[in-house]
Structure formats: structure tokens, C-alpha cells
Design a protein around this motif. Structure first.
Motif, PDB file in Angstrom:
ATOM      1  N   THR A   9      -7.607  -6.098  -6.002  1.00 10.62           N
ATOM      2  CA  THR A   9      -7.984  -4.921  -6.775  1.00 10.62           C
ATOM      3  C   THR A   9      -9.460  -4.584  -6.591  1.00 10.62           C
ATOM      4  O   THR A   9     -10.322  -5.466  -6.636  1.00 10.62           O
ATOM      5  N   ILE A  10      -9.738  -3.299  -6.386  1.00 18.80           N
ATOM      6  CA  ILE A  10     -11.118  -2.825  -6.276  1.00 18.80           C
ATOM      7  C   ILE A  10     -11.636  -2.424  -7.650  1.00 18.80           C
ATOM      8  O   ILE A  10     -12.709  -2.844  -8.085  1.00 18.80           O
ATOM      9  N   ASN A  11     -10.845  -1.609  -8.342  1.00 16.28           N
ATOM     10  CA  ASN A  11     -11.254  -1.150  -9.669  1.00 16.28           C
ATOM     11  C   ASN A  11     -10.012  -0.666 -10.413  1.00 16.28           C
ATOM     12  O   ASN A  11      -9.398   0.334 -10.027  1.00 16.28           O
ATOM     13  N   GLY A  12      -9.641  -1.373 -11.464  1.00 15.47           N
ATOM     14  CA  GLY A  12      -8.471  -0.980 -12.240  1.00 15.47           C
ATOM     15  C   GLY A  12      -7.203  -1.059 -11.403  1.00 15.47           C
ATOM     16  O   GLY A  12      -6.866  -2.105 -10.862  1.00 15.47           O
ATOM     17  N   TRP A  13      -6.512   0.078 -11.277  1.00 10.84           N
ATOM     18  CA  TRP A  13      -5.265   0.111 -10.520  1.00 10.84           C
ATOM     19  C   TRP A  13      -5.476   0.248  -9.013  1.00 10.84           C
ATOM     20  O   TRP A  13      -4.561   0.042  -8.214  1.00 10.84           O
ATOM     21  N   LEU A  14      -6.711   0.586  -8.611  1.00 13.02           N
ATOM     22  CA  LEU A  14      -6.997   0.827  -7.202  1.00 13.02           C
ATOM     23  C   LEU A  14      -7.135  -0.501  -6.454  1.00 13.02           C
ATOM     24  O   LEU A  14      -7.957  -1.343  -6.818  1.00 13.02           O
ATOM     25  N   SER A  15      -6.327  -0.704  -5.422  1.00 17.33           N
ATOM     26  CA  SER A  15      -6.361  -1.942  -4.658  1.00 17.33           C
ATOM     27  C   SER A  15      -6.516  -1.644  -3.178  1.00 17.33           C
ATOM     28  O   SER A  15      -6.243  -0.528  -2.708  1.00 17.33           O
ATOM     29  N   VAL A  16      -6.939  -2.653  -2.414  1.00 13.23           N
ATOM     30  CA  VAL A  16      -7.103  -2.507  -0.970  1.00 13.23           C
ATOM     31  C   VAL A  16      -5.777  -2.181  -0.284  1.00 13.23           C
ATOM     32  O   VAL A  16      -5.697  -1.244   0.518  1.00 13.23           O
ATOM     33  N   PRO A  17      -4.681  -2.941  -0.579  1.00 15.97           N
ATOM     34  CA  PRO A  17      -3.398  -2.584   0.055  1.00 15.97           C
ATOM     35  C   PRO A  17      -2.954  -1.161  -0.264  1.00 15.97           C
ATOM     36  O   PRO A  17      -2.379  -0.484   0.590  1.00 15.97           O
ATOM     37  N   LEU A  18      -3.238  -0.691  -1.496  1.00 16.25           N
ATOM     38  CA  LEU A  18      -2.859   0.667  -1.855  1.00 16.25           C
ATOM     39  C   LEU A  18      -3.638   1.681  -1.030  1.00 16.25           C
ATOM     40  O   LEU A  18      -3.069   2.679  -0.542  1.00 16.25           O
ATOM     41  N   LEU A  19      -4.943   1.438  -0.840  1.00 19.78           N
ATOM     42  CA  LEU A  19      -5.759   2.336  -0.031  1.00 19.78           C
ATOM     43  C   LEU A  19      -5.211   2.443   1.385  1.00 19.78           C
ATOM     44  O   LEU A  19      -5.041   3.539   1.925  1.00 19.78           O
ATOM     45  N   ILE A  20      -4.941   1.291   2.003  1.00 20.77           N
ATOM     46  CA  ILE A  20      -4.436   1.290   3.378  1.00 20.77           C
ATOM     47  C   ILE A  20      -3.063   1.945   3.442  1.00 20.77           C
ATOM     48  O   ILE A  20      -2.765   2.720   4.359  1.00 20.77           O
ATOM     49  N   GLY A  21      -2.210   1.635   2.447  1.00 19.93           N
ATOM     50  CA  GLY A  21      -0.874   2.225   2.422  1.00 19.93           C
ATOM     51  C   GLY A  21      -0.915   3.737   2.299  1.00 19.93           C
ATOM     52  O   GLY A  21      -0.189   4.453   3.001  1.00 19.93           O
ATOM     53  N   VAL A  22      -1.779   4.235   1.402  1.00 22.56           N
ATOM     54  CA  VAL A  22      -1.907   5.683   1.240  1.00 22.56           C
ATOM     55  C   VAL A  22      -2.456   6.307   2.522  1.00 22.56           C
ATOM     56  O   VAL A  22      -2.030   7.388   2.948  1.00 22.56           O
ATOM     57  N   GLY A  23      -3.403   5.610   3.153  1.00 24.88           N
ATOM     58  CA  GLY A  23      -3.954   6.101   4.408  1.00 24.88           C
ATOM     59  C   GLY A  23      -2.885   6.246   5.483  1.00 24.88           C
ATOM     60  O   GLY A  23      -2.833   7.251   6.199  1.00 24.88           O
ATOM     61  N   LEU A  24      -2.004   5.251   5.586  1.00 24.47           N
ATOM     62  CA  LEU A  24      -0.913   5.321   6.563  1.00 24.47           C
ATOM     63  C   LEU A  24       0.070   6.438   6.215  1.00 24.47           C
ATOM     64  O   LEU A  24       0.597   7.119   7.105  1.00 24.47           O
ATOM     65  N   LEU A  25       0.301   6.623   4.909  1.00 22.17           N
ATOM     66  CA  LEU A  25       1.190   7.705   4.477  1.00 22.17           C
ATOM     67  C   LEU A  25       0.599   9.069   4.834  1.00 22.17           C
ATOM     68  O   LEU A  25       1.307   9.958   5.348  1.00 22.17           O
ATOM     69  N   VAL A  26      -0.699   9.249   4.577  1.00 20.99           N
ATOM     70  CA  VAL A  26      -1.361  10.507   4.913  1.00 20.99           C
ATOM     71  C   VAL A  26      -1.331  10.727   6.426  1.00 20.99           C
ATOM     72  O   VAL A  26      -1.151  11.853   6.900  1.00 20.99           O
ATOM     73  N   LEU A  27      -1.479   9.638   7.184  1.00 18.48           N
ATOM     74  CA  LEU A  27      -1.408   9.743   8.636  1.00 18.48           C
ATOM     75  C   LEU A  27      -0.028  10.229   9.081  1.00 18.48           C
ATOM     76  O   LEU A  27       0.094  11.072   9.991  1.00 18.48           O
ATOM     77  N   ALA A  28       1.013   9.725   8.424  1.00 18.80           N
ATOM     78  CA  ALA A  28       2.375  10.164   8.737  1.00 18.80           C
ATOM     79  C   ALA A  28       2.555  11.650   8.397  1.00 18.80           C
ATOM     80  O   ALA A  28       3.186  12.403   9.149  1.00 18.80           O
ATOM     81  N   VAL A  29       1.979  12.063   7.259  1.00 18.75           N
ATOM     82  CA  VAL A  29       2.045  13.478   6.878  1.00 18.75           C
ATOM     83  C   VAL A  29       1.311  14.331   7.910  1.00 18.75           C
ATOM     84  O   VAL A  29       1.758  15.433   8.273  1.00 18.75           O
ATOM     85  N   PHE A  30       0.183  13.821   8.411  1.00 21.76           N
ATOM     86  CA  PHE A  30      -0.567  14.544   9.439  1.00 21.76           C
ATOM     87  C   PHE A  30       0.286  14.767  10.686  1.00 21.76           C
ATOM     88  O   PHE A  30       0.335  15.881  11.232  1.00 21.76           O
ATOM     89  N   VAL A  31       0.972  13.721  11.146  1.00 24.57           N
ATOM     90  CA  VAL A  31       1.831  13.857  12.333  1.00 24.57           C
ATOM     91  C   VAL A  31       2.957  14.852  12.058  1.00 24.57           C
ATOM     92  O   VAL A  31       3.291  15.697  12.904  1.00 24.57           O
ATOM     93  N   TRP A  32       3.555  14.763  10.856  1.00 23.39           N
ATOM     94  CA  TRP A  32       4.625  15.700  10.483  1.00 23.39           C
ATOM     95  C   TRP A  32       4.110  17.131  10.505  1.00 23.39           C
ATOM     96  O   TRP A  32       4.780  18.033  11.005  1.00 23.39           O
TER      97      TRP A  32
END
Length: 498
Positions: A230-253
Motif C-alpha cells: 500500500t502507498i496510501n490508504g487504498w492505493l497500492s503498487v499492484p493496483l497502479l500497475i494493474g490500472v496502467g495495464l488496463l489503460v494500455l489495453a484501452v489505448f490499443v482498443w
């Protein structure tokens, strides 16, 4: 659709224009690695922690990588000469700002602006090669481009070491000012104005790609700092990377759905060699960027070398790469790219693995020099063959877009290499120097490493160097998918390219 805004006939030889642009290209690539040798000096002078100093490089690489997708297209629309000169102006001015800054925060901000200027320049060099050199001599032109890229990334630590020890870390940035001015005058006089093509800009794609890259890079680089939790509260490193990969998938779409003009024309990837070369160059850039950090920390921390001595260890790499690049460039016009690139990746991977095996407090100097020379030999077989193969079949109207995508993947590799090696170094120090994490930071700050930590610190750096070695091995696998390119090109007069 294209519209001509200039009918200037190209000069008799395209080489003077390329040489003029190579000056600026060399300068911006040197800045990708020159900070690695200045890390201890910057950290000590600006009272910053190690992770913040890594961001001085990562911020530059990130700001360099993300806009490449649009600056290549911008060169098609406004003309490569105009965009190149604008980028060179921004880069030179921000270099002056970097040297004058007095805090790590402002240095990082100035490096972001510097990276943006670099992103405007790089695609234009490849675009000019693609649009002014005929296919049967493009390999030699790409050899110059490749030699510049390969030598610059290796010369950075050498030049940085000399400047840090003789004048101070600020001069790794100040030196860009006179070089930038000279490069501007030469490019303004020698680079021809080329035909422009009207393009729309995919601002949604720009936003998605920028957000995805930031989230992924920040998560990787800061992961160890927060114990991958966890970085701060609910925000975690795995969540950041996961969201980044999701946004990357949206970009390709979005790129597939965009019916007007996507930021990344997915049609480019129908050319298998373009796709393979783009992925392969990202592994090269990942490795070259990543290997410098642990190597420099080890030589200055354990061997007791100063910045200049550490940088001089890269001289064999730079010399061998410079000597071999023209030879490989001529080969690239005749031999299958798979054969040449396979040699480069295999030799480079073996050189780094050998370096990882010999690193110890009492490593003989000759072993480091031989292995570095071997790495330079391998690198010479990568830059030119990959670049010439990637651009060989691109239509002239897509030269800027193609070079932008190719260079974007190269810089994404550098960004990820910088982030990954920072995480690897922190992780291996935690394993080999348990409970003494400050020992690494203490060494980096120039206060000296206690003798009992020399062996464990060496082991940590050796294991970190395995990371770029593995990336080279991945590149070796990737280039096995190359198809032999058709070297013949329909007869086209050079004047019709204007």
C-alpha cells in the motif's frame, strides 16, 4: 491524403543533412545515460535520496517516450526540418535550466522539458533517412544512425565522468548549450524542406498512452520503496500497475476503433519485420539503459573509482561499436536481418552474463575491459540492422508515423529498463545487506562503504546486471521471427520524393 507545401528539390547528396541532424541526435541520446555516472554527485549536492535521483533519468526518458507517437506524425504534417529545429531549441534551453537548478524537484521538472524537446527531434532523423535515401543505400545511412545511437548511449557515462570530476555535475547539462547552437545552425542550413502530409491528431490516444506509461513506470520504480504493498490508504503498487495495464489495453482498443487517424496506425504492424524490429529495439534500449546503473554504483562504491575512471571503463564499448557499425551497415544491405541481429543479441547477453559472474571486490580490470569490448561488438550488430529493417517497407507518407512508433517502443524500453533496474537494485540490496539498507544509500552519497559490505554489495549489483542480460536474451528470441525483407524497391526518382 497528402498535400505538398514545398517543392524544393533535394540536394545531390543526402549525407550532409543526415550528418547535421546526427549532432543533435547524438546529444539527446548521451543525455539518456550521462546522468548514471553523476548519480552520486547529484544526490550529495542536492541532498536527495537515491530513488529521487533515479527519477532524474526516468522523468527524462518518460517525457521522451510518450510524445514520440505524436511528434513523428507532427513531422509528417509540418515538415521534419521545422519540428527538429523546434525540438532542438527546447532541448538546448532546458539543458541550461537543468544546470542552473538548485533542487532535485526542479531538476526533474527541467528534465521533463528536456525529454519533450528530444521527443520532437528523434523521429525526424529516421524520417529524413527513409524519405531521402534509396533502399539500396539505406542500410549505410541507418548504420550512421545506429552507430550514433549505440556509441552515444555508451559514451554518456565516459563523458559524464570526466565532466563531473573536472567541472561539476552541472556541466553534463551545460555542455549541451554550445553543441545545440552548432547543431541548430547546421540543420537550418543543410536539412532540406520535405513534402508535408495533412494529418489529424489523436489527442485521446495521447492522453491514454501517457497515463498508462506513467502508472506502469511509477508502479515498477516505486514498488520496492513501498514493499510492493500500500502507498496510501487504498492505493497500492499492484493496483497502479494493474490500472496502467488496463489503460494500455484501452489505448490499443481505441487505436483499432479510431476511424479517422489513430496515434499508432495498427496497419504498420501488418509488416512483420516492422513489428519484430520494434519489439527487439525495446529490449536493446531496456538493457543498455539498465546495465549502466548497477555497474557504475559498483565501480565507484566497491572498487573506489572516481566518476572519470568508472566512465572510462566504457571506452572499449564505444570504440568497438564505432568501428564495427559501418561494417555492419554494409552487411545490413545484403544479409538477412535475423542473422545479424541474432549475433548482436547473443554476444551482448553473454557479455553481460560474464560481467555478472566476474563482479567481486577483487575483479581484475582486464576482465571488465574485455567484457565491455565484447558488449560493444554485440551492440554494433543491433542498432543499424533493426532500424533499417523496420523502415525499409514503410510508405513515404507514413515515414514520420513509422519512425515515431519505432522510436517510441525504443524509449519505452529505456523507461522500463530504468524503472526495473531501480527496483532490482533495491531488492537485491535488501537481500544481501539485510537490515543495512542505508549502506547502499551511504555508499551512493560518497560516504564510503564499510569493508564487510563490499562482498554482499558486489553480489547485489551482479544479480541486478542479470536483468538486462535476460532482456537481451528475450531480444534474441524475438528476432527469430524476422522474415527476409525484399531489398528491391520500385524505381523512384529522388525528385519524386520531394
Amino acid at each position: 491524403m497528402s498535400q505538398s507545401t514545398d517543392t524544393t528539390t533535394l540536394p545531390a547528396s543526402p549525407w550532409p543533412a543526415l550528418w547535421a541532424m546526427v549532432i543533435g541526435f547524438f546529444m539527446i541520446l548521451v543525455d539518456s545515460t550521462i546522468v548514471s555516472v553523476a548519480t552520486p554527485a547529484i544526490r550529495d549536492d542536492l541532498a536527495a535520496d537515491y530513488n529521487a535521483v533515479i527519477w532524474v533519468t526516468s522523468a527524462y526518458l518518460l517525457a521522451y517516450a510518450v510524445p514520440l507517437l505524436i511528434t513523428g506524425r507532427l513531422g509528417d504534417r509540418l515538415g521534419p526540418k521545422r519540428v527538429y529545429l523546434t525540438g532542438l531549441t527546447i532541448f538546448t534551453a532546458s539543458s541550461l535550466w537543468c544546470g542552473l537548478t538548485g533542487s532535485i524537484e526542479w531538476l526533474i521538472i527541467a528534465r521533463v522539458l528536456q525529454g519533450f524537446g528530444a521527443s520532437m527531434m528523434t523521429p525526424q532523423t529516421m524520417s529524413v533517412i527513409t524519405r531521402t535515401f534509396p533502399a539500396d543505400s539505406r542500410g549505410r545511412a541507418m548504420a550512421l544512425w545506429g552507430a550514433t545511437a549505440g556509441v552515444a548511449t555508451l559514451v554518456g557515462p565516459v563523458l559524464g565522468g570526466v565532466l563531473v570530476d573536472t567541472a561539476g555535475w552541472e556541466w553534463i547539462f551545460f555542455i549541451n548549450v554550445p553543441v545545440g547552437i552548432i547543431g541548430f545552425v547546421l540543420a537550418w542550413r543543410l536539412v532540406p524542406a520535405l513534402e508535408t502530409h495533412s494529418h489529424s491528431f489523436d489527442w485521446v490516444g495521447v492522453g491514454l498512452s501517457a497515463l498508462a506509461m506513467f502508472l506502469i513506470v511509477f508502479g515498477i520504480q516505486e514498488g520496492e520503496e513501498y514493499d510492493w504493498g500500500t502507498i496510501n490508504g487504498w492505493l497500492s503498487v499492484p493496483l497502479l500497475i494493474g490500472v496502467g495495464l488496463l489503460v494500455l489495453a484501452v489505448f490499443v482498443w481505441w487505436q483499432a476503433r479510431n476511424r479517422r487517424e489513430p496515434l499508432v496506425p495498427l496497419s504498420l504492424f501488418r509488416d512483420r519485420n516492422f513489428s519484430v524490429a520494434s519489439v527487439a529495439i525495446s529490449t536493446v534500449s531496456f538493457s543498455v539503459t539498465a546495465m549502466a546503473f548497477p555497474f557504475m554504483l559498483w565501480t565507484q562504491t566497491v572498487l573506489g573509482y572516481d566518476a572519470t575512471q568508472s566512465g572510462l571503463l566504457f571506452v572499449p564499448m564505444a570504440v568497438v561499436t564505432a568501428v564495427m557499425a559501418p561494417i555492419v551497415g554494409r552487411m545490413a544491405d545484403r544479409l538477412p536481418p535475423r542473422r545479424l541481429a541474432s549475433v548482436g543479441f547473443a554476444v551482448s547477453a553473454l557479455a553481460l552474463l560474464g560481467t555478472a559472474l566476474v563482479i567481486a571486490p577483487d575483479t581484475p580490470l582486464w576482465q571488465l575491459l574485455v567484457l565491455n569490448a565484447l558488449l560493444g561488438f554485440g551492440n554494433a550488430f543491433l542498432w543499424s540492422p533493426l532500424a533499417s529493417t523496420a523502415t525499409r517497407n514503410l510508405p513515404m507518407s507514413s515515414a514520420g508515423a513509422g519512425s515515431g512508433v519505432y522510436n517510441a517502443t525504443r524509449q519505452v524500453g529505456a523507461v522500463l529498463g530504468s524503472a526495473a533496474i531501480a527496483a532490482a537494485i533495491t531488492a537485491r540490496l535488501a537481500v544481501h545487506v539485510p537490515g543495512a539498507g542505508d549502506a547502499g544509500a551511504e555508499a551512493v552519497s560518497g560516504q564510503g562503504l564499510p569493508a564487510e559490505f563490499a562482498g554482499p554489495f558486489s553480489d547485489a549489483m551482479a544479480e541486478s546486471i542479470v536483468v538486462p542480460a535476460v532482456a537481451f536474451a528475450v531480444g534474441l528470441l524475438v528476432v527469430q521471427f524476422f522474415a527476409r525483407p525484399a531489398h528491391a524497391e520500385p524505381s523512384t526518382s529522388r525528385s519524386s520524393r520531394t
